[in-house]
Design a protein around this motif. Structure first.
Motif, mmCIF file in Angstrom:
data_model
loop_
_atom_site.group_PDB
_atom_site.id
_atom_site.type_symbol
_atom_site.label_atom_id
_atom_site.label_comp_id
_atom_site.label_asym_id
_atom_site.label_seq_id
_atom_site.Cartn_x
_atom_site.Cartn_y
_atom_site.Cartn_z
ATOM 1 N N ALA A 44 -17.132 26.531 -8.271
ATOM 2 C CA ALA A 44 -17.268 27.227 -9.548
ATOM 3 C C ALA A 44 -15.971 27.939 -9.902
ATOM 4 O O ALA A 44 -15.535 27.936 -11.060
ATOM 5 C CB ALA A 44 -18.440 28.223 -9.446
ATOM 6 N N VAL A 104 -13.885 27.380 -13.028
ATOM 7 C CA VAL A 104 -13.604 28.488 -13.951
ATOM 8 C C VAL A 104 -12.109 28.645 -14.109
ATOM 9 O O VAL A 104 -11.591 28.881 -15.205
ATOM 10 C CB VAL A 104 -14.248 29.791 -13.417
ATOM 11 C CG1 VAL A 104 -13.772 30.984 -14.212
ATOM 12 C CG2 VAL A 104 -15.773 29.704 -13.496
ATOM 13 N N ARG A 136 -10.192 28.391 -17.453
ATOM 14 C CA ARG A 136 -9.374 29.513 -17.950
ATOM 15 C C ARG A 136 -7.947 29.039 -18.199
ATOM 16 O O ARG A 136 -7.294 29.435 -19.176
ATOM 17 C CB ARG A 136 -9.403 30.667 -16.940
ATOM 18 C CG ARG A 136 -10.701 31.419 -16.962
ATOM 19 C CD ARG A 136 -10.637 32.557 -15.960
ATOM 20 N NE ARG A 136 -11.885 33.325 -15.965
ATOM 21 C CZ ARG A 136 -12.105 34.344 -15.160
ATOM 22 N NH1 ARG A 136 -11.157 34.729 -14.297
ATOM 23 N NH2 ARG A 136 -13.263 35.003 -15.230
#
Length: 372
Positions: free
Chosen positions: A302, A306, A310
């Motif tokens: 994750a 992420v 980002r």
């Protein structure tokens, strides 16, 4: 007393059965006998009523004994008129023809005659008797002497009097002498009473002693029985203590065995629980390790996703901002700044500040136009 009634100048006499009536008229005896009833004229009648019933004469007189002591004699003489004719001739038994009342006092004359005669014979016998003898045998002696003296008195038959009985009731000395004579007897009686009292007290003391001895024997027997009771109670207490100790020992042994069994069972159960808990803990640890590994892997994936997102977003943001002019960036910056500033209730802008800001904005706008 005869009953006399009046009828037209005549008189009627009705005599009693115990009254002898003699009726003379003009010196002649007309009626003679007891219980008569007849008519007569009061002016020519001479009546006599002689009682023929037994009469009691009580007399009391004083006499002196040979030792010069005064005694009182109480006696009673019973007499009757045996010859009414002689008595009516010797004594005045005449009655009033109109009322039937005796004109004289014949019974008082008879009483005086009998009292003086009896007193004379009583004085004669008591004068030769001492006081002690008179008090002991005087009653009988006086009665016999008075009875014999009255029977031998010639005047009584000559008067038509017959003595029926003589009774001597009492011979009493003077009160002081009587009290003095009573003193020895009273003393003797008192001594006998005291003796009886002493004997009764002695008997009472003896009985009290016997009672006290019985009570003492009872107390001794009671003490002996109490001693036996105490010994028996001690024996019972020792036996009860021994039995209680034996029972306590048995109970303690049973309780110890039970405690040992319970301890062993509890230890075994604790070991089993510890083993189960250890196995469970191992399983939980292994499961937790697997879960942690899986969770770390998932978090890493994750985080990588992420981070990649980002990075892509940042790259895109940078690309967008690189393409935008400076004024737009300044506006976005002010917007972001305004979003992050705290809430402002009011703003005061002075003319100097406003002028400077406008100048800056104007200068900035000019520079931007030139650059364009």
């Amino acid at each position: 007393m005869a009953d006399i009634t009046r009828r037209l100048g005549w008189r009627h006499l009705r005599g009693a059965p115990t009254a002898h009536i003699r009726h003379h008229r003009s010196g002649q005896l007309v009626h003679d006998g007891p219980g008569l009833s007849f008519w007569y004229r009061s002016l020519s009648a001479a009546l006599s009523e002689v009682p023929v019933d037994d009469r009691e004469l009580a007399m009391t007189f004083h006499a002196r004994t040979s030792d010069f002591q005064d005694v009182a004699v109480q006696a009673t003489v019973t007499y009757r008129v045996s010859d009414p004719a002689i008595a009516a001739a010797r004594l005045d038994f005449s009655i009033d023809p109109d009322t039937g009342v005796w004109r004289g006092a014949p019974l008082e004359q008879l009483s005086t005659l009998l009292t003086e005669t009896a007193q004379q014979h009583a004085l004669d016998v008591l004068a030769r008797t001492t006081l002690a003898s008179a008090l002991v045998d005087g009653v009988a002696a006086v009665r016999e002497r008075v009875a014999s003296g009255l029977a031998a008195e010639p005047r009584l038959p000559a008067t038509g009097i017959e003595i029926v009985a003589v009774r001597v009731v009492a011979l009493r000395p003077e009160p002081e002498v009587e009290r003095a004579l009573r003193t020895p007897a009273r003393e003797q009686i008192q001594q006998e009473a005291d003796k009886a009292t002493y004997e009764r007290r002695a008997v009472a003391v003896e009985r009290e002693r016997a009672i006290a001895e019985n009570e003492l024997a009872s107390q001794i027997e009671l003490a002996r029985r109490e001693e036996q009771l105490v010994e028996q109670r001690g024996t019972n207490a020792r036996r009860e203590a021994e039995e209680r100790a034996a029972a306590d020992a048995v109970k303690a042994g049973a309780e110890a065995a039970r405690t040992v069994r319970l301890t062993e069972a509890e230890a075994e159960r604790t070991v089993r629980l510890a083993d189960a808990e250890a196995a469970r803990s191992v399983k939980l640890a292994e499961a937790e390790a697997v879960r942690q590994v899986k969770l770390a892997e998932a978090e890493a994936r994750a985080a990588r996703a992420v981070g990649e997102a980002r990075a892509e977003a940042q790259a895109a943001w940078l690309r967008v901002h690189a393409e935008v002019d400076a004024a737009t960036l300044h506006a976005l910056t002010g917007t972001r700044l305004a979003e992050n500033l705290p809430r402002i209730e009011s703003v005061t802008v002075s003319p100097d500040v406003l002028t400077g800001l406008l100048a800056k904005l104007g200068g900035g706008a000019g520079s931007g136009g030139d650059a364009a």
